[in-house]
Design a protein around this motif. Structure first.
Motif, mmCIF file in Angstrom:
data_model
loop_
_atom_site.group_PDB
_atom_site.id
_atom_site.type_symbol
_atom_site.label_atom_id
_atom_site.label_comp_id
_atom_site.label_asym_id
_atom_site.label_seq_id
_atom_site.Cartn_x
_atom_site.Cartn_y
_atom_site.Cartn_z
ATOM 1 N N ILE A 60 18.963 -48.198 73.960
ATOM 2 C CA ILE A 60 19.042 -47.452 72.703
ATOM 3 C C ILE A 60 20.444 -47.660 72.129
ATOM 4 C CG2 ILE A 60 18.993 -45.163 71.651
ATOM 5 C CD1 ILE A 60 16.990 -44.330 73.757
ATOM 6 N N PRO A 61 20.564 -48.189 70.913
ATOM 7 C CA PRO A 61 21.893 -48.517 70.359
ATOM 8 C C PRO A 61 22.778 -47.283 70.201
ATOM 9 C CG PRO A 61 20.135 -49.561 69.092
ATOM 10 C CD PRO A 61 19.471 -48.576 70.007
ATOM 11 N N ILE A 62 24.039 -47.459 70.546
ATOM 12 C CA ILE A 62 25.060 -46.424 70.352
ATOM 13 C C ILE A 62 26.135 -47.010 69.458
ATOM 14 C CG2 ILE A 62 26.692 -44.853 71.437
ATOM 15 C CD1 ILE A 62 25.113 -45.213 74.056
ATOM 16 N N GLN A 63 26.289 -46.447 68.271
ATOM 17 C CA GLN A 63 27.278 -46.960 67.330
ATOM 18 C C GLN A 63 28.633 -46.302 67.605
ATOM 19 O OE1 GLN A 63 25.885 -49.263 65.218
ATOM 20 N NE2 GLN A 63 27.955 -49.918 64.619
ATOM 21 N N SER A 64 29.695 -47.021 67.302
ATOM 22 C CA SER A 64 31.054 -46.486 67.437
ATOM 23 C C SER A 64 31.710 -46.418 66.068
ATOM 24 C CB SER A 64 31.889 -47.371 68.365
ATOM 25 O OG SER A 64 33.273 -47.047 68.262
ATOM 26 N N PHE A 65 32.258 -45.236 65.749
ATOM 27 C CA PHE A 65 33.065 -45.082 64.534
ATOM 28 C C PHE A 65 34.505 -44.863 64.987
ATOM 29 C CE2 PHE A 65 35.233 -42.478 61.367
ATOM 30 C CZ PHE A 65 35.005 -43.217 60.212
ATOM 31 N N LEU A 66 35.362 -45.837 64.687
ATOM 32 C CA LEU A 66 36.751 -45.777 65.151
ATOM 33 C C LEU A 66 37.566 -44.890 64.213
ATOM 34 C CD1 LEU A 66 38.751 -46.791 67.284
ATOM 35 C CD2 LEU A 66 39.310 -48.679 65.730
ATOM 36 N N LEU A 67 37.996 -43.769 64.715
ATOM 37 C CA LEU A 67 38.778 -42.809 63.931
ATOM 38 C C LEU A 67 40.221 -43.283 63.826
ATOM 39 C CD1 LEU A 67 39.281 -39.987 62.633
ATOM 40 C CD2 LEU A 67 39.580 -39.101 64.960
ATOM 41 N N GLN A 68 40.732 -43.349 62.602
ATOM 42 C CA GLN A 68 42.118 -43.751 62.378
ATOM 43 C C GLN A 68 43.047 -42.547 62.251
ATOM 44 O OE1 GLN A 68 42.949 -46.904 62.562
ATOM 45 N NE2 GLN A 68 40.827 -47.655 62.638
ATOM 46 N N GLY A 69 42.477 -41.359 61.983
ATOM 47 C CA GLY A 69 43.290 -40.171 61.786
ATOM 48 C C GLY A 69 43.753 -39.552 63.101
ATOM 49 N N TYR A 70 44.329 -38.382 62.991
ATOM 50 C CA TYR A 70 44.938 -37.717 64.153
ATOM 51 C C TYR A 70 43.864 -37.154 65.074
ATOM 52 C CZ TYR A 70 47.919 -34.596 66.885
ATOM 53 O OH TYR A 70 48.560 -33.962 67.909
ATOM 54 N N TRP A 71 44.039 -37.397 66.346
ATOM 55 C CA TRP A 71 43.155 -36.847 67.381
ATOM 56 C C TRP A 71 44.000 -36.362 68.548
ATOM 57 C CZ3 TRP A 71 41.586 -39.809 72.121
ATOM 58 C CH2 TRP A 71 40.755 -39.051 72.943
ATOM 59 N N ASN A 72 43.720 -35.153 68.999
ATOM 60 C CA ASN A 72 44.426 -34.589 70.151
ATOM 61 C C ASN A 72 43.431 -33.759 70.941
ATOM 62 O OD1 ASN A 72 46.056 -33.139 71.960
ATOM 63 N ND2 ASN A 72 47.773 -33.061 70.530
ATOM 64 N N PRO A 73 43.085 -34.184 72.171
ATOM 65 C CA PRO A 73 42.095 -33.440 72.962
ATOM 66 C C PRO A 73 42.625 -32.143 73.555
ATOM 67 C CG PRO A 73 42.937 -35.282 74.237
ATOM 68 C CD PRO A 73 43.541 -35.399 72.866
ATOM 69 N N LEU A 74 43.936 -31.911 73.464
ATOM 70 C CA LEU A 74 44.559 -30.699 74.023
ATOM 71 C C LEU A 74 44.183 -30.505 75.482
ATOM 72 C CD1 LEU A 74 44.192 -28.177 71.038
ATOM 73 C CD2 LEU A 74 46.184 -29.531 71.685
ATOM 74 N N HIS A 75 44.356 -31.564 76.239
ATOM 75 C CA HIS A 75 44.070 -31.483 77.672
ATOM 76 C C HIS A 75 45.234 -30.920 78.471
ATOM 77 C CE1 HIS A 75 40.654 -34.727 77.664
ATOM 78 N NE2 HIS A 75 40.275 -33.559 77.193
ATOM 79 N N THR A 76 46.458 -31.108 77.975
ATOM 80 C CA THR A 76 47.641 -30.683 78.717
ATOM 81 C C THR A 76 48.551 -29.854 77.824
ATOM 82 O OG1 THR A 76 48.969 -32.617 78.098
ATOM 83 C CG2 THR A 76 47.535 -32.847 80.036
ATOM 84 N N LEU A 77 49.519 -29.210 78.446
ATOM 85 C CA LEU A 77 50.503 -28.449 77.684
ATOM 86 C C LEU A 77 51.357 -29.364 76.812
ATOM 87 C CD1 LEU A 77 51.516 -25.942 80.488
ATOM 88 C CD2 LEU A 77 50.300 -25.383 78.382
ATOM 89 N N ALA A 78 51.544 -30.609 77.263
ATOM 90 C CA ALA A 78 52.261 -31.575 76.424
ATOM 91 C C ALA A 78 51.468 -31.871 75.155
ATOM 92 C CB ALA A 78 52.508 -32.865 77.205
ATOM 93 N N ASP A 79 50.137 -31.962 75.280
ATOM 94 C CA ASP A 79 49.289 -32.154 74.094
ATOM 95 C C ASP A 79 49.432 -30.977 73.143
ATOM 96 O OD1 ASP A 79 48.390 -34.413 75.393
ATOM 97 O OD2 ASP A 79 46.499 -33.521 76.045
ATOM 98 N N TYR A 80 49.439 -29.774 73.703
ATOM 99 C CA TYR A 80 49.533 -28.574 72.866
ATOM 100 C C TYR A 80 50.874 -28.538 72.130
ATOM 101 C CZ TYR A 80 49.735 -23.646 71.563
ATOM 102 O OH TYR A 80 49.853 -22.476 70.865
ATOM 103 N N HIS A 81 51.934 -28.833 72.847
ATOM 104 C CA HIS A 81 53.264 -28.848 72.220
ATOM 105 C C HIS A 81 53.329 -29.918 71.128
ATOM 106 C CE1 HIS A 81 57.590 -28.411 71.869
ATOM 107 N NE2 HIS A 81 57.744 -29.704 72.076
ATOM 108 N N ALA A 82 52.746 -31.096 71.391
ATOM 109 C CA ALA A 82 52.751 -32.165 70.398
ATOM 110 C C ALA A 82 51.970 -31.763 69.152
ATOM 111 C CB ALA A 82 52.157 -33.435 71.007
ATOM 112 N N ALA A 83 50.855 -31.057 69.335
ATOM 113 C CA ALA A 83 50.056 -30.623 68.188
ATOM 114 C C ALA A 83 50.837 -29.657 67.305
ATOM 115 C CB ALA A 83 48.759 -29.971 68.665
ATOM 116 N N GLN A 84 51.592 -28.764 67.910
ATOM 117 C CA GLN A 84 52.420 -27.840 67.129
ATOM 118 C C GLN A 84 53.412 -28.611 66.259
ATOM 119 O OE1 GLN A 84 51.463 -24.801 67.030
ATOM 120 N NE2 GLN A 84 51.932 -23.617 68.837
#
Length: 566
Positions: A202-226
């Motif tokens: 079953i085909p799975i298409q990929s849309f490559l996002l160019q904008g900002y993405w942050n999964p907020l997995h770590t405290l470093a991610d959270y600080h970077a998002a701020q």
């Protein structure tokens, strides 16, 4: 038409200690919950119907987002019985999905151009499009190998392959695909559903996002998002600014007042004229900043914080209700009450001295002593003014009780820290005029004392002793406090109980839910001006409460109530 499903099950608590008190979808990014960013992006793209899947900590999430009217969308909540991950949640919500569905993680930041992604998905004719992004070396997310025509040909457990793209946990799905997901099963879209679809060709298409993405997995991610949100808002005012992170978001709106370029402050702040500030900087509601403090750039200060004299805070996030002591220097840290966190290493340093880093209610003991003194003065004035009524009611209670006019009822107050570092609720005895026999029957004049709430006059003794203050949350019984299990309800325990308060003006004594809602709101918004306003309105509230009791005839039936429980 398109519908959106936000996964807000709060199963992931990797950002401890922040997620110990808030679900991950409510973690504040500058001045709003992280999931609010996603809701705003959906609203701007014209997606008006939003489903939110809940599991743990559902009450504060529904309280924060409500019906969605503030964004011009319609929000519908669906509660899961178990932790079924994003795939299981999607399958459970399936009966409500009859059109193209955007599935988005509520705990992550995905600055997705929704119209462009939907057009790409529809043009491809695929049953599912995975939103992908260029990998980040620190993010341990599942990946995918994508062919030249944008189809995913392999799913990877990590980003070890050099040409892999990262899966953002965001998808565009057509309703027939839901039959591929088993019901009532913990099932992840990335690692369970996508490999199964590839096995079935079953085909799975990929849309490559160019904008900002942050999964907020770590405290470093959270600080970077701020930092990204704060500097994005700053650059929106002046595009020539090059400081700060390279990443940017499209809609970096900040709710505070802009008092200078790149400087935002909330309501009811007290900022000393001698404070030195540098943009970008955000200061939340009800904050106090002392003389010669230095703040910014890249600093986010949450609501209810106190930054004491000559403290320095740069490129850091100060969690709500945190005290930063005199001469303390904070740089590139996340500061939580009693703890300083290095977001890059994740190292958490406990601060045992509340006069360095602590909770505002605990660390500002000097201010607390001043407030306590003012409360005791107020109690003495009230005792003098009410002395004729005090003597009359005391005499009636003495005669009716056979010489035992006072009765003590157990109550719990604010959260306090024990010597071993554990916390508990302070216990105290609240004094009342005795109005009932042990079996609940009224003493002579007892019904009259309760009808006019004059049996509460001895609470002024507790006020003089410092057990309670003039305005605060309601003093609860231990049994009532035990019923407060939700995280959002716990905030009321940071405030000293009061003789009056928002609970007295807005809630009935026997409506614990209404009392707690009023207390939580008061704990988040109280100011000395607001306390004065509540104090002035208390006599009118007393008159209305007495009138309501007499009109409803509640005094007649009160003989059946437990003795001295109110």
């Amino acid at each position: 038409m398109t519908i959106a499903l936000l996964i807000a099950t709060a199963e992931d608590r990797r950002l401890s200690p922040l997620t110990d008190v808030l679900p991950n979808v409510l973690l504040p990014i500058v001045d709003r919950p992280v999931m609010a960013t996603t809701v705003e992006i959906l609203a701007r793209a014209g997606v008006k119907r939003i489903l939110i899947a809940l599991y743990e900590q559902s009450a504060p999430i529904t309280a924060a987002f409500g019906s969605g009217k503030r964004w011009g969308v319609e929000i519908e909540y669906v509660t899961l019985n178990e932790a079924w991950a994003d795939g299981g949640a999607l399958r459970w919500v399936g009966p409500l999905i009859n059109e193209t569905c955007l599935v988005l993680p509520g705990h992550a930041i995905i600055d997705l151009p929704i119209e462009e992604a939907l057009a790409y998905h529809q043009q491809s004719g695929a049953m599912i499009t995975a939103i992908t992004h260029a990998p980040h070396k620190q993010w341990k997310t599942p990946g995918a190998i994508v062919t030249g025509n944008g189809l995913i040909e392999a799913i990877l457990p990590d980003m070890s392959e050099p040409h892999a793209v990262a899966l953002t946990e965001a998808y565009i799905i057509e309703p027939p695909l839901l039959s591929q997901i088993p019901l009532r099963t913990r099932y992840r879209i990335a690692t369970d559903l996508l490999p199964r679809l590839l096995e079935q060709d079953i085909p799975i298409q990929s849309f490559l996002l160019q904008g900002y993405w942050n999964p907020l997995h770590t405290l470093a991610d959270y600080h970077a998002a701020q930092q990204v949100f704060l500097y994005s808002a700053y650059r929106a005012l002046d595009p020539t600014i090059t400081d700060g992170p390279v990443e940017t978001v499209r809609y970096p709106s900040i709710g505070g007042r802009k008092i200078a370029p790149g400087i935002w402050v909330g309501r009811n702040d007290s900022i000393h004229p001698g404070v030195r500030i540098a943009p970008p900087l955000y200061i939340g509601d009800n904050c106090w900043v002392g003389r010669e403090a230095e703040l910014g750039p890249g600093t986010v200060i949450g609501a209810g914080c106190m930054i004491d004299d000559e403290a320095t805070v740069t490129a850091s996030t100060i969690w709500a209700d945190t005290y930063v002591g005199q001469l303390v220097n904070i740089n590139q840290r996340i500061v939580y009450p009693g703890m300083v966190i290095d977001p890059e290493t994740g190292e958490q340093t406990a601060i045992v001295d509340p006069f360095l880093i602590g909770r505002v209610s605990a660390a500002t003991a000097g201010m607390g002593r001043l407030a306590g003194t003012l409360n005791r003065i107020g109690a003495l004035i009230a005792l003098i003014v009410l002395s004729p009524l005090w003597l009359l009611t005391g005499l009636l209670a003495t005669i009716g009780s056979g010489g035992r006019p006072l009765v003590g009822v157990p109550r719990v107050g604010e959260r306090v820290m024990l010597p071993n570092g554990q916390t508990t609720l302070r216990s105290f005895t609240l004094w009342r005029w005795r109005t009932r026999h042990p079996d609940g029957r009224y003493l002579w004049f007892g019904a009259w004392l309760e009808a006019y709430e004059f049996h509460r006059l001895p609470e002024l003794l507790n006020l003089v002793r410092g057990d309670v203050q003039l305005v605060g949350v309601k003093p609860l019984t231990p049994q009532e406090a035990e019923r407060l299990r939700e995280e959002w309800q716990q905030r009321r325990h940071e405030i000293v109980p009061g003789v009056t308060g928002l609970w007295y003006l807005q809630a009935a004594d026997d409506d614990l839910d209404a009392v707690i809602i009023a207390d939580v709101y008061y704990s988040a918004t109280h100011t000395w001006q607001g306390d004065l306003n509540l104090l002035i309105r208390t006599p009118i509230a007393w008159y209305r409460r007495v009138k309501a009791k007499r009109t409803s005839g509640r005094i007649v039936t009160a003989d059946l109530a437990p003795p001295q429980s109110r």
